[in-house]
Design a protein around this motif. Structure first.
Motif, PDB file in Angstrom:
ATOM      1  N   GLY A 447       2.194 -12.664  -5.875  1.00  0.00           N
ATOM      2  CA  GLY A 447       1.102 -12.204  -5.031  1.00  0.00           C
ATOM      3  C   GLY A 447       1.298 -12.548  -3.569  1.00  0.00           C
ATOM      4  O   GLY A 447       0.876 -11.801  -2.678  1.00  0.00           O
ATOM      5  N   THR A 448       1.946 -13.689  -3.300  1.00  0.00           N
ATOM      6  CA  THR A 448       2.172 -14.082  -1.906  1.00  0.00           C
ATOM      7  C   THR A 448       3.028 -13.062  -1.169  1.00  0.00           C
ATOM      8  O   THR A 448       2.805 -12.797   0.015  1.00  0.00           O
ATOM      9  CB  THR A 448       2.860 -15.456  -1.860  1.00  0.00           C
ATOM     10  OG1 THR A 448       4.022 -15.438  -2.714  1.00  0.00           O
ATOM     11  CG2 THR A 448       1.914 -16.550  -2.348  1.00  0.00           C
ATOM     12  N   ALA A 449       4.008 -12.475  -1.868  1.00  0.00           N
ATOM     13  CA  ALA A 449       4.851 -11.458  -1.234  1.00  0.00           C
ATOM     14  C   ALA A 449       4.059 -10.180  -0.973  1.00  0.00           C
ATOM     15  O   ALA A 449       4.220  -9.534   0.059  1.00  0.00           O
ATOM     16  CB  ALA A 449       6.058 -11.156  -2.115  1.00  0.00           C
ATOM     17  N   LEU A 450       3.183  -9.816  -1.915  1.00  0.00           N
ATOM     18  CA  LEU A 450       2.381  -8.600  -1.747  1.00  0.00           C
ATOM     19  C   LEU A 450       1.386  -8.741  -0.600  1.00  0.00           C
ATOM     20  O   LEU A 450       0.995  -7.735   0.014  1.00  0.00           O
ATOM     21  CB  LEU A 450       1.633  -8.290  -3.042  1.00  0.00           C
ATOM     22  CG  LEU A 450       2.500  -7.932  -4.258  1.00  0.00           C
ATOM     23  CD1 LEU A 450       1.638  -7.821  -5.497  1.00  0.00           C
ATOM     24  CD2 LEU A 450       3.253  -6.631  -4.008  1.00  0.00           C
ATOM     25  N   ARG A 451       0.957  -9.970  -0.333  1.00  0.00           N
ATOM     26  CA  ARG A 451      -0.047 -10.190   0.722  1.00  0.00           C
ATOM     27  C   ARG A 451       0.567 -10.649   2.038  1.00  0.00           C
ATOM     28  O   ARG A 451      -0.156 -10.947   2.976  1.00  0.00           O
ATOM     29  CB  ARG A 451      -1.075 -11.213   0.234  1.00  0.00           C
ATOM     30  CG  ARG A 451      -1.977 -10.691  -0.848  1.00  0.00           C
ATOM     31  CD  ARG A 451      -2.976 -11.726  -1.343  1.00  0.00           C
ATOM     32  NE  ARG A 451      -2.446 -12.501  -2.452  1.00  0.00           N
ATOM     33  CZ  ARG A 451      -2.071 -13.757  -2.386  1.00  0.00           C
ATOM     34  NH1 ARG A 451      -2.138 -14.397  -1.232  1.00  0.00           N
ATOM     35  NH2 ARG A 451      -1.620 -14.401  -3.452  1.00  0.00           N
ATOM     36  N   ALA A 452       1.906 -10.715   2.096  1.00  0.00           N
ATOM     37  CA  ALA A 452       2.565 -11.179   3.327  1.00  0.00           C
ATOM     38  C   ALA A 452       3.506 -10.091   3.847  1.00  0.00           C
ATOM     39  O   ALA A 452       3.075  -9.150   4.506  1.00  0.00           O
ATOM     40  CB  ALA A 452       3.301 -12.488   3.065  1.00  0.00           C
ATOM     41  N   GLU A 453       4.811 -10.207   3.503  1.00  0.00           N
ATOM     42  CA  GLU A 453       5.765  -9.264   4.073  1.00  0.00           C
ATOM     43  C   GLU A 453       5.584  -7.834   3.561  1.00  0.00           C
ATOM     44  O   GLU A 453       6.021  -6.885   4.216  1.00  0.00           O
ATOM     45  CB  GLU A 453       7.211  -9.732   3.816  1.00  0.00           C
ATOM     46  CG  GLU A 453       7.552  -9.959   2.339  1.00  0.00           C
ATOM     47  CD  GLU A 453       7.381 -11.415   1.954  1.00  0.00           C
ATOM     48  OE1 GLU A 453       8.182 -11.896   1.141  1.00  0.00           O
ATOM     49  OE2 GLU A 453       6.452 -12.061   2.463  1.00  0.00           O
ATOM     50  N   TRP A 454       4.947  -7.677   2.385  1.00  0.00           N
ATOM     51  CA  TRP A 454       4.697  -6.327   1.857  1.00  0.00           C
ATOM     52  C   TRP A 454       3.203  -6.001   1.901  1.00  0.00           C
ATOM     53  O   TRP A 454       2.709  -5.233   1.093  1.00  0.00           O
ATOM     54  CB  TRP A 454       5.219  -6.225   0.425  1.00  0.00           C
ATOM     55  CG  TRP A 454       6.706  -6.371   0.350  1.00  0.00           C
ATOM     56  CD1 TRP A 454       7.409  -7.509   0.126  1.00  0.00           C
ATOM     57  CD2 TRP A 454       7.671  -5.343   0.552  1.00  0.00           C
ATOM     58  NE1 TRP A 454       8.754  -7.269   0.153  1.00  0.00           N
ATOM     59  CE2 TRP A 454       8.954  -5.940   0.408  1.00  0.00           C
ATOM     60  CE3 TRP A 454       7.585  -3.976   0.824  1.00  0.00           C
ATOM     61  CZ2 TRP A 454      10.125  -5.216   0.542  1.00  0.00           C
ATOM     62  CZ3 TRP A 454       8.771  -3.252   0.951  1.00  0.00           C
ATOM     63  CH2 TRP A 454      10.012  -3.873   0.814  1.00  0.00           C
ATOM     64  N   ARG A 455       2.517  -6.543   2.847  1.00  0.00           N
ATOM     65  CA  ARG A 455       1.068  -6.362   2.956  1.00  0.00           C
ATOM     66  C   ARG A 455       0.715  -4.921   3.306  1.00  0.00           C
ATOM     67  O   ARG A 455       1.325  -4.308   4.194  1.00  0.00           O
ATOM     68  CB  ARG A 455       0.516  -7.303   4.021  1.00  0.00           C
ATOM     69  CG  ARG A 455      -0.999  -7.235   4.170  1.00  0.00           C
ATOM     70  CD  ARG A 455      -1.487  -8.286   5.140  1.00  0.00           C
ATOM     71  NE  ARG A 455      -2.935  -8.250   5.283  1.00  0.00           N
ATOM     72  CZ  ARG A 455      -3.619  -9.126   6.009  1.00  0.00           C
ATOM     73  NH1 ARG A 455      -2.976 -10.091   6.658  1.00  0.00           N
ATOM     74  NH2 ARG A 455      -4.925  -9.041   6.089  1.00  0.00           N
ATOM     75  N   LEU A 456      -0.275  -4.382   2.608  1.00  0.00           N
ATOM     76  CA  LEU A 456      -0.764  -3.031   2.872  1.00  0.00           C
ATOM     77  C   LEU A 456      -1.860  -3.074   3.931  1.00  0.00           C
ATOM     78  O   LEU A 456      -2.540  -4.090   4.093  1.00  0.00           O
ATOM     79  CB  LEU A 456      -1.312  -2.408   1.580  1.00  0.00           C
ATOM     80  CG  LEU A 456      -0.312  -2.242   0.424  1.00  0.00           C
ATOM     81  CD1 LEU A 456      -1.024  -1.689  -0.806  1.00  0.00           C
ATOM     82  CD2 LEU A 456       0.836  -1.321   0.829  1.00  0.00           C
ATOM     83  N   PRO A 457      -2.068  -1.970   4.673  1.00  0.00           N
ATOM     84  CA  PRO A 457      -3.147  -1.932   5.674  1.00  0.00           C
ATOM     85  C   PRO A 457      -4.502  -2.206   5.037  1.00  0.00           C
ATOM     86  O   PRO A 457      -4.758  -1.831   3.885  1.00  0.00           O
ATOM     87  CB  PRO A 457      -3.059  -0.504   6.235  1.00  0.00           C
ATOM     88  CG  PRO A 457      -1.663  -0.063   5.936  1.00  0.00           C
ATOM     89  CD  PRO A 457      -1.271  -0.727   4.658  1.00  0.00           C
ATOM     90  N   SER A 458      -5.368  -2.865   5.770  1.00  0.00           N
ATOM     91  CA  SER A 458      -6.688  -3.224   5.234  1.00  0.00           C
ATOM     92  C   SER A 458      -7.499  -2.001   4.840  1.00  0.00           C
ATOM     93  O   SER A 458      -8.293  -2.060   3.889  1.00  0.00           O
ATOM     94  CB  SER A 458      -7.456  -4.056   6.262  1.00  0.00           C
ATOM     95  OG  SER A 458      -7.579  -3.340   7.482  1.00  0.00           O
TER      96      SER A 458
END
Length: 515
Positions: A447-458
Motif C-alpha cells: 500500500g505504501t507504494a500505491l500511495r507514494a510513487e504510484w499515487r493517483l490524483p485525488s
C-alpha cells in the motif's frame, strides 16, 4: 582409511533440504549398530532394516561395533530416506564397495527387509537440494526415478534393490530383477498442460460473478462470493484455475516440490504446470488446512494450493478456529509450523476464494422465500470474522439465475480461452510495471507504494477516500481498492486507472455491483 567410509544423503525440512554426510566406522568391540546425529525414531530403526536388507542381498554383515554418524550433527534427521546411504556406507567401510564410487553421489531411498528399495516422498526437492549442495549424481528408488529426472543438470539412476545398487557401484553386471537402464516415460518439462475440465462459458446469467473471476485472475486477488444455492458460486470457483496463466518455471518447481513431499504427485506427470486447486470440506481440521501431523509437520491444503486456488465452499460452516488459522498464511504467503520434531516452513501463496449462502435456510429463491430473521442472518455471516473478510479484495453478491439466461440459445458467454487471453495480457502489463520491484501481481503491491510513487490524483480516488472517512473502508481496504483499480485498468489496456476504475473497484469491494 580401513574401517571407515562416507556416503551422502539429503535431509529435508519442508521444501528445503541439506546434504547429509553419512559416515560409517567399524571398530572392535561388542557387535552392534549405533546411529548418531539427532535421528528420529524412523532413522534409528534403520539399523534393523539395513541389517536385514544387507543379509537378504547376499552380503555378510560386519561382526563388529558399527557407528554411523549423520552430519551435521545439530540438524535433526527425519524419515526413512537415509536407509540406502547407511547400508552403502557400512558395506563400503567393510570393503564391499570401493570408496571412490561414492564421491559426489547422493543415495536416497528406504530399504525393505528383503533388500528392495521402496519409493519415498519428497524425492524431487531432495534431489534439487542435493544438486545445490554440490552432488552431481543420484541413486534413487526405481519408483521415484521419473520424478527425480525432473531436476535439471544432474544424473539420476533408479534402482529397485540394494543388490542392484551394489552392482552399479562396483561396475558389475546388474541383476536380472534390477536391470532397467532408463526411467519410466515422463512428460517433457515444456509440455503445455491440458485445459482443466469445465469452461467459463458454462456459467450463464452471472455477469457479475464472471467479471469478479476475471478480475481476481488478472490481479491475483482474493474473492468472496455470496448468493443462494444454484447461483453458480462453485462453478465459478472451479473455473478460476483455468483462467489463470500456466505456472512459470520457478513456480512450477515450487509447486511440484510441495506435492512431492505430500505424496500427491502422480507418477510420470512431469512438473505441475497448471495452477493447483484445493477445495477442502467444511469439516476440515486446522491441521488439514495449514499442515500438521506428528513429528515433522506435513503440508496442508493451503500449501498444496500454492500458486493456485484454495476454495472454501460453505465457508461459514468451517470452524472459526480453522478460518482464523488461514489469516497469517494467506497474508504472508508462507506457513510456519512448529512441532516436536522441529520447525518447518511451507509456501502458501494462494488465491483464497470463499463461497457462502446469505443465510442458514439457503433458499434457492433468495430473499423472497427466506425464513431467517435478520438476527439469524447476521449471526450466520458473522462466522466470517471482520479481520478475515478485510483481507478479501473482491466481495460480490450473486443473484438467482433468471430463466431467460438458461435458454439463451447460441448467445453463450465468453469461453475460458478468451478470458484467459485477457488475463495474460493484464498480468503482462502488471509485470512490466512491478516486475523489477519483485511484485508478481497487483495484489502483492504494498500500500505504501500505491500511495507514494504510484499515487493517483485525488480527484480519481475521491470516492474511495470518502468511504474511508465515513468508516466504510479501513486503511487496508483502501489499499485493496487501489490494487483492484490497477487491475481493472490493465484489463482495459489503460496505463493508469481512471475514475471509473476506482468506482468499479469500490463496488466490487463493497459486495454489490451493477450488472
Amino acid at each position: 582409511m580401513a574401517g571407515f567410509a562416507r556416503a551422502f544423503a539429503v535431509g529435508l525440512h519442508g521444501v528445503h533440504g541439506r546434504v547429509v554426510e553419512v559416515e560409517a566406522h567399524l571398530a572392535q568391540g561388542l557387535p552392534g549398530l549405533v546411529i548418531t546425529g539427532l535421528p528420529d525414531a524412523a532413522v534409528t530403526q534403520a539399523r534393523d532394516r539395513v541389517r536385514a536388507a544387507v543379509l537378504h542381498s547376499g552380503q555378510r554383515w560386519p561382526d563388529q561395533r558399527i557407528t554411523v554418524g549423520l552430519g551435521p550433527a545439530w540438524l535433526p534427521k527425519h524419515g526413512t530416506s537415509f536407509d540406502l546411504a547407511v547400508a552403502t556406507a557400512v558395506l563400503t567401510a567393510a570393503g564391499v564397495v570401493p570408496p571412490v564410487s561414492l564421491e559426489g553421489v547422493g543415495l536416497i531411498g528406504e530399504l525393505g527387509l528383503d533388500g528392495r528399495i521402496r519409493p519415498i516422498r519428497g524425492v524431487f526437492p531432495a534431489v534439487a537440494a542435493g544438486a545445490r549442495g554440490g552432488l552431481a549424481r543420484f541413486v534413487v528408488p526405481a519408483g521415484n526415478w521419473a520424478e527425480a529426472e525432473l531436476v535439471p543438470g544432474v544424473e539420476v539412476i533408479g534402482r529397485a534393490t540394494l543388490r542392484g545398487v551394489l552392482a552399479l557401484l562396483r561396475g558389475e553386471e546388474l541383476p536380472a530383477d534390477d536391470a532397467a537402464t532408463e526411467p519410466p516415460a515422463v512428460r517433457a518439462r515444456s509440455v503445455v498442460p491440458a485445459e482443466p475440465p469445465g469452461d467459463l462459458s458454462d456459467v450463464v446469467g452471472q455477469e457479475i460473478g464472471r467479471r469478479a473471476v476475471e478480475v481476481a485472475a488478472a490481479g491475483g486477488h482474493h474473492l468472496a462470493m455470496f448468493g443462494p444455492p444454484g447461483s453458480g458460486k462453485t462453478m465459478l470457483a472451479e473455473r478460476l484455475p483455468g483462467v489463470l496463466p500456466p505456472l512459470a518455471e520457478d513456480a512450477a518447481l515450487e509447486v511440484t516440490a510441495v506435492h512431492s513431499i505430500a505424496g500427491t504427485l502422480p507418477v510420470g506427470s512431469g512438473l505441475v504446470r497448471r495452477p493447483p486447486y484445493q477445495a477442502p470440506h467444511h469439516t476440515a481440521t486446522v491441521a488439514s488446512l495449514v499442515g500438521g501431523g506428528t513429528g515433522l509437520a506435513r503440508p496442508g491444503a493451503v500449501s498444496l494450493a500454492h500458486h493456485g486456488v484454495l476454495f472454501l465452499d460453505e465457508s461459514p460452516e468451517f470452524t472459526p478456529k480453522a478460518l482464523e488459522a488461514l489469516r497469517q498464511p494467506v497474508e504472508r504467503g508462507e506457513v510456519v509450523l512448529a512441532r516436536s520434531g522441529g520447525m518447518v516452513r511451507y509456501p502458501s501463496r494462494v488465491q483464497l476464494v470463499l463461497a457462502a449462502n446469505p443465510c442458514p435456510c439457503a433458499s434457492p429463491a433468495g430473499d423472497r422465500a427466506c425464513t431467517c430473521t435478520a438476527n439469524v442472518r447476521r449471526r450466520y455471516l458473522g462466522r466470517l470474522s471482520g479481520p478475515l473478510l478485510d483481507r478479501i479484495d473482491l466481495r460480490v453478491m450473486l443473484l438467482p439465475v433468471a430463466s431467460a439466461a438458461l435458454y439463451a440459445g447460441l448467445d453463450r458467454p465468453e469461453p475460458t480461452v478468451v478470458v484467459a487471453r485477457r488475463v495474460v495480457e493484464a498480468r503482462s502489463a502488471g509485470h512490466d510495471r512491478w516486475g523489477h520491484l519483485g511484485w508478481f501481481a497487483n495484489a502483492a503491491v504494498p500500500g505504501t507504494a500505491l500511495r507514494a510513487e504510484w499515487r493517483l490524483p485525488s480527484i480519481t480516488t475521491a470516492a474511495a477516500a470518502r468511504a474511508v472517512d465515513t468508516g466504510e473502508l479501513s486503511a487496508r481496504g483502501y489499499d485493496r481498492v487501489l490494487r483492484i483499480a490497477w487491475t481493472l485498468a490493465d484489463l482495459a489496456g489503460r496505463a493508469v486507472p481512471d475514475n471509473g476504475d476506482v468506482n468499479e473497484a469500490l463496488e466490487l469491494r463493497r459486495g454489490v455491483m451493477a450488472a
